[in-house]
Design an enzyme around this catalytic site. Sequence first.
Site, PDB file in Angstrom:
ATOM      1  N   ASP A 202       0.827  -1.223   0.093  1.00 19.37           N
ATOM      2  CA  ASP A 202       0.198  -0.078  -0.012  1.00 19.37           C
ATOM      3  C   ASP A 202       0.628   1.401  -0.021  1.00 19.37           C
ATOM      4  OD1 ASP A 202      -1.776  -2.009   0.384  1.00 19.37           O
ATOM      5  OD2 ASP A 202      -2.973  -0.914   2.065  1.00 19.37           O
TER       6      ASP A 202
ATOM      7  N   HIS B  78       3.632  -2.260   2.910  1.00 18.09           N
ATOM      8  CA  HIS B  78       3.937  -1.021   2.347  1.00 18.09           C
ATOM      9  C   HIS B  78       5.198  -0.758   1.513  1.00 18.09           C
ATOM     10  CE1 HIS B  78       0.981  -0.658   5.824  1.00 18.09           C
ATOM     11  NE2 HIS B  78       0.465   0.390   4.994  1.00 18.09           N
TER      12      HIS B  78
HETATM   13 ZN    ZN Z   1      -2.507   3.406   3.275  1.00 14.67          ZN
END
Ligand code: ZN
Length: 488
Positions: free
Chosen positions: A312, A454
């Site tokens: 993400d 991430h």
């Molecule tokens: Zn996020």
Amino acid sequence: MRKSTLVPVLALLGSLALTTSCSTDTSSIDSAPAKTGSTPTGGTAEGTDPGGSVNPAKIKGIRIVSDNSDDRSCPWASSYPDVPGASGMTAAMKKYVATRIAGFRGDDGGSAVTCGADSTGASPNGAELNISYSFLVASGDVVGVRLTTLNRPAAGDGLDTRTYWYDGKNGTAESAYALIADGSQDAFVAALQKQLKGKEGADPASLDDTENRTASLDDMAFTADGGLRVDFDRGTVGVPAGGRYTVTFPKATVTPWLSDFGKRVQQQTASPSAGLDLGATSTPSATMPTQTADGDDTTNCAEVKCIALTFDDGPAAPYTATLLTYLAKYDARVTFFTVGQNVAAHPELVRAEVRAGHEVGNHSWNHPDLTRLATGEIRSQLERTSAAIKAATGKEPTLFRPPYGAINGKVRSATTLSPVLWDVDTEDWKYPNASRVAQYVISKAGRNDVVLLHDIHPTSVGAVPEILRTLSARGYHFVTVSHLRATL
Ligand code: ZN
């Protein structure tokens, strides 16, 4: 030309959406003279607001620095650009962002909102901090960036906008007030005070104190027609109840007051030159794999063990490109939930993701808690991002992941995108340690799990080779979320 400016215009609208939603106070003023031939309301984003023609993707070597918590008990997200050759400006933004995040988290020992989950897992008092950027100008030897900070709940409207400037001719970071020549400061401020005078709640005398001016006048930018717009945060030049104030001077009025730097910024905003030249050597971009996969993955997750790794908040240079090389080595397919404002700056990375057979999903424009927004704002956050992804890759996403995993009926019904949460949360944003992240995934992830990571953190990307090596050896296949769903 219009086509190529689509994304930045949308970016601008993103920041305007924030501004507009928080400044509907009736006593806010806008003394901008009506533009000849323009309608008084609507359609003004390109006409009178600065920055509408800046495409961040055209700035060589640009990096967007993002840091997000992705934690509903302490939701904060920040993004600012690192422009090669403008390190002084980047340093100033970095310092501001770090201070705001520390204040929000309570790291500075201040009286700020303390993070921690309430009974629903959300932050106490609905606290949220969001810092996003938009370019005002990046042309010739000048750069201007606006940072928009939304902090709620907070005193006032919780909205803070400020502009950062770089003068490539002198190699210096500048404040907004430096757009005005030293000898014209008093005349400029007197004219501002005249405009503010008589407006409900305004206190023009607060600008008398020359010490306060640089801080009060921290958001100034040129309009496309050469005028200068000055934005005051709530409580800066008046009582908080007065809201935000905006004063716009037409070109003819403001030009005599400008510094040499201000004149160059005015000129480059109105008629951008072909590119940005700060005399910097741009950083070489990482080599992207030229894997020819086209998404025709034949893995059958009903028969073999699958895992869907998801990344993400990117794309982020240079980490996303490095990650792509790791994934290619193991023929692993993953899903990227990208943030629109980062897609706008790095379309080439999103293109490389798709070209390598990965899936690209939507993670909103600038990472707000969508459950806090009105339906129109939710739509705008998602649609703007899907448009940026489509512009970069030619493909519309079908999946979205709500920031902080925050979703409700209002969010679901605002979009046709299919929501994706996760089974395994690595909390990699909290523990920037590659071997910890790797060990966590290896020990927790099981068959058909969706794993949250991430790609804005080098330590998370650094964990990937070990994850792929170990779990591949255990018979796992790495597939996209859509592939996992389709073959189960
Ligand atoms: Zn996020």
